[in-house]
Enzyme design. Sequence first.
Site, PDB file in Angstrom:
ATOM      1  N   CYS A 171      -4.686   9.979 -37.081  1.00 20.17           N
ATOM      2  CA  CYS A 171      -3.908   8.761 -37.192  1.00 20.17           C
ATOM      3  C   CYS A 171      -4.729   7.570 -36.726  1.00 20.17           C
ATOM      4  O   CYS A 171      -5.909   7.682 -36.409  1.00 20.17           O
ATOM      5  CB  CYS A 171      -2.645   8.871 -36.332  1.00 20.17           C
ATOM      6  SG  CYS A 171      -1.671  10.354 -36.664  1.00 20.17           S
ATOM      7  N   ILE A 231     -22.062  17.975 -51.491  1.00 19.30           N
ATOM      8  CA  ILE A 231     -22.678  16.900 -52.254  1.00 19.30           C
ATOM      9  C   ILE A 231     -24.023  17.384 -52.781  1.00 19.30           C
ATOM     10  O   ILE A 231     -24.822  17.967 -52.042  1.00 19.30           O
ATOM     11  CB  ILE A 231     -22.871  15.646 -51.374  1.00 19.30           C
ATOM     12  CG1 ILE A 231     -21.520  14.997 -51.068  1.00 19.30           C
ATOM     13  CG2 ILE A 231     -23.797  14.647 -52.036  1.00 19.30           C
ATOM     14  CD1 ILE A 231     -20.811  14.415 -52.267  1.00 19.30           C
ATOM     15  N   ASP A 288       2.131  18.516 -31.310  1.00 21.55           N
ATOM     16  CA  ASP A 288       1.254  18.444 -30.140  1.00 21.55           C
ATOM     17  C   ASP A 288       1.417  17.120 -29.402  1.00 21.55           C
ATOM     18  O   ASP A 288       1.098  17.018 -28.216  1.00 21.55           O
ATOM     19  CB  ASP A 288      -0.200  18.674 -30.532  1.00 21.55           C
ATOM     20  CG  ASP A 288      -0.681  17.780 -31.661  1.00 21.55           C
ATOM     21  OD1 ASP A 288       0.152  17.149 -32.332  1.00 21.55           O
ATOM     22  OD2 ASP A 288      -1.909  17.714 -31.893  1.00 21.55           O
ATOM     23  N   ASN A 313      -3.879   9.767 -31.502  1.00 23.58           N
ATOM     24  CA  ASN A 313      -4.755  10.031 -32.648  1.00 23.58           C
ATOM     25  C   ASN A 313      -5.550  11.281 -32.338  1.00 23.58           C
ATOM     26  O   ASN A 313      -6.301  11.314 -31.358  1.00 23.58           O
ATOM     27  CB  ASN A 313      -5.692   8.838 -32.880  1.00 23.58           C
ATOM     28  CG  ASN A 313      -6.798   9.140 -33.875  1.00 23.58           C
ATOM     29  OD1 ASN A 313      -6.619   9.929 -34.796  1.00 23.58           O
ATOM     30  ND2 ASN A 313      -7.947   8.511 -33.695  1.00 23.58           N
ATOM     31  N   GLY A 314      -5.400  12.315 -33.163  1.00 23.18           N
ATOM     32  CA  GLY A 314      -6.199  13.517 -32.956  1.00 23.18           C
ATOM     33  C   GLY A 314      -5.379  14.781 -33.048  1.00 23.18           C
ATOM     34  O   GLY A 314      -4.307  14.821 -33.660  1.00 23.18           O
ATOM     35  N   GLU A 315      -5.890  15.837 -32.410  1.00 26.37           N
ATOM     36  CA  GLU A 315      -5.229  17.135 -32.381  1.00 26.37           C
ATOM     37  C   GLU A 315      -5.440  17.777 -31.016  1.00 26.37           C
ATOM     38  O   GLU A 315      -6.563  17.797 -30.501  1.00 26.37           O
ATOM     39  CB  GLU A 315      -5.800  18.080 -33.452  1.00 26.37           C
ATOM     40  CG  GLU A 315      -5.693  17.598 -34.887  1.00 26.37           C
ATOM     41  CD  GLU A 315      -4.285  17.678 -35.458  1.00 26.37           C
ATOM     42  OE1 GLU A 315      -3.384  18.218 -34.768  1.00 26.37           O
ATOM     43  OE2 GLU A 315      -4.079  17.201 -36.591  1.00 26.37           O
ATOM     44  N   SER A 351     -15.913  20.828 -40.171  1.00 27.02           N
ATOM     45  CA  SER A 351     -17.322  20.444 -40.345  1.00 27.02           C
ATOM     46  C   SER A 351     -18.208  21.252 -39.402  1.00 27.02           C
ATOM     47  O   SER A 351     -17.728  21.924 -38.492  1.00 27.02           O
ATOM     48  CB  SER A 351     -17.500  18.949 -40.057  1.00 27.02           C
ATOM     49  OG  SER A 351     -17.563  18.720 -38.659  1.00 27.02           O
ATOM     50  N   GLY A 352     -19.514  21.142 -39.613  1.00 26.56           N
ATOM     51  CA  GLY A 352     -20.486  21.792 -38.735  1.00 26.56           C
ATOM     52  C   GLY A 352     -21.128  20.832 -37.754  1.00 26.56           C
ATOM     53  O   GLY A 352     -22.142  21.170 -37.138  1.00 26.56           O
ATOM     54  N   LEU A 368      -1.085  10.117 -40.341  1.00 23.52           N
ATOM     55  CA  LEU A 368      -1.509  11.052 -41.377  1.00 23.52           C
ATOM     56  C   LEU A 368      -0.885  12.388 -40.995  1.00 23.52           C
ATOM     57  O   LEU A 368      -1.277  13.012 -40.004  1.00 23.52           O
ATOM     58  CB  LEU A 368      -3.033  11.154 -41.442  1.00 23.52           C
ATOM     59  CG  LEU A 368      -3.614  12.142 -42.461  1.00 23.52           C
ATOM     60  CD1 LEU A 368      -3.240  11.730 -43.882  1.00 23.52           C
ATOM     61  CD2 LEU A 368      -5.130  12.227 -42.324  1.00 23.52           C
TER      62      LEU A 368
END
Length: 641
Positions: free
Chosen positions: A2, A291, A100, A75-77, A363-364, A51
């Site tokens: 968010c 990509i 959460d 904002n986040g998790e 992601s890594g 979001l």
Amino acid sequence: MCGITGIFDTQRKREIDRAVLHRMNESQFHRGPDEGGLHVEAGLGLGHRRLSIIDLSTGQQPLYNEDQSVCVVFNGEIYNYQELIPELQALGHVFHTRSDTEVIVHAWESWGEDCVKRFRGMFAFALWDRNRETLFLARDRLGVKPLFYALLLDGTLLFGSELKSLLAHGGLSRDIDPLAVEEYFALGYVAEPRCIFRQAKKLSPASTLLIRRGQPIGEPKAYWDVRFSLDSKISQEDACQQLTERLGESIRLRMMSEVPLGAFLSGGVDSSAVVAIMAGLSADPVNTCSIAFADPAFNESEFAKMVADRYRTNHHTDLVESDDFDLIDTLAWLYDEPYADSSAIPTYRVCQLARQHVTVALSGDGGDESFGGYRRYSMHLMEEKMRAFLPHNVRQPLFGTLAKLYPKADWAPRIFRAKTTFEGIARNSVEAYLHAMSVIRDPLRTNMYSKSFKAALGGYRAIDVFDRHAKNANTDDPLALVQYLDLHTYLIGDINTKVDRASMAHSLEVREPLMDHPLVEWLATLPSSLKIRNRESKFLLKKAMEPLLPNDVLYRPKMGFSVPLARWFRGPLRERAHGTLLSERVLDSGWFEPDYIRQLLQQHESGARDHSTPIWTLLMFDAFCRQVVEGGSVTSPGIAA
């Protein structure tokens, strides 16, 4: 994922202009297009753009406790929130959602400022406690989620996920901080806690800021740091097993979602490891995105396809043309501050591609820092052996002289480009690492700056950023030291900034299993010989992944995620670089020495030197000034034009 923003009257309870708060909130619409919410009371306004990822039906924000005396925007998790709910319920808290976010409210009520120590995840939040007249700001340990704030002259505190939300208020001065400009031209970004504008700051990672109405605003308080003890006696075999288990737990936590989920797959070791483990945890094929570059020198797509084929993922590839540089102005607007990492272009494109198929992507990112993956680490270790062999009073004049005499041979094979190595050996460890990391090195930076800009710097140099962190590293191990520096600078200021802005531009949530703080803490206990061995980077990770990934993926040369800048500035971007950097706006700005800018362009175009990175850094600074600084002028107060 968010966007949050807010206004707090730190002195009194003046009325908050709801229209202004709404404008600040809507400036971050891209971060949360699903819903928007405001909370306004005397002296306080909180804004949130949502979001929707978890608890789609009841997770709206701002979110309150039972009597609405505590309110949060987040904002986040928080990945371990399901573990915390029963514990908080046992303490008497009643939950009205499955989100959460509500855990933060009740954790604050029970544990106060220490609540952040219980959270496992990526987060930036602002919490208002009306009974205590207290605003509490917090940011996650590794700075995955951003948080800007500024105290205005009238005692009004502004904050937001992006600097543009503070600018939307209308009261923030756009007076550029010369020290931030020095950091930008050295590092390619403005390092925390500094901001490009004097009046604003970034809340540093692993920090909180408690503000009580009517009291002076203190300094942020750190609540965590990584300690490189390197004291684990674990065997290589057991370390591989534990690493695989820990990665599995971290990835499993980040696969919780009520919306479509996938992963980035570059073809590198880190993202390939994440996808391989995801495939083992998922009953359905994993959605993967990568990509492909038209220029084969930058194209890793064949290795991404190897992994996608092995795990039968739903794989999506988008081609980025070699001349995909039309994003310059878009990126300048998106990042709010000058930002010089050209890999922001392919990152923007892969996020754009991913959002067509998923709302959440793993992601890594973070693997190079914790596993020892950067090529510069091996070079630094080699230079450290030389620095240890010769005392500084011998080494500095000897290699300093060699560096001055040896020609700068950008055109030559890497083995013959010794000038930079000589320059590094002549310095101490921290200075040498900054030299290796700098996008524009000394003395080029010094030559480029105008006399008035140098005067405004007052002797300040970007090395101060590294020195400040090096004092807290508490390690004599050369690899651990530079890993610690990267975890506090490059990872946050470059990597996390790049991914946050690029993903949020497309309303995509990116999760970071290799930045799970228990994993980072555990890796910091392992000896450096498990990270780099015989110049093989990411030794432990590669060994652990041998049963899961092809050797061609694990043991091929590292390519990075970059674009062909040198060719651009001798070809399709030549006229644009000339037109921009030789314009009156730049040459008369007061920041630079005009003759030196002309020299940079001439040397690059002739092929005598590769100045592509300095040229790009200058272009992005100009784009920031046009897009963000009012009036499109690069002239800064305090810098004579």
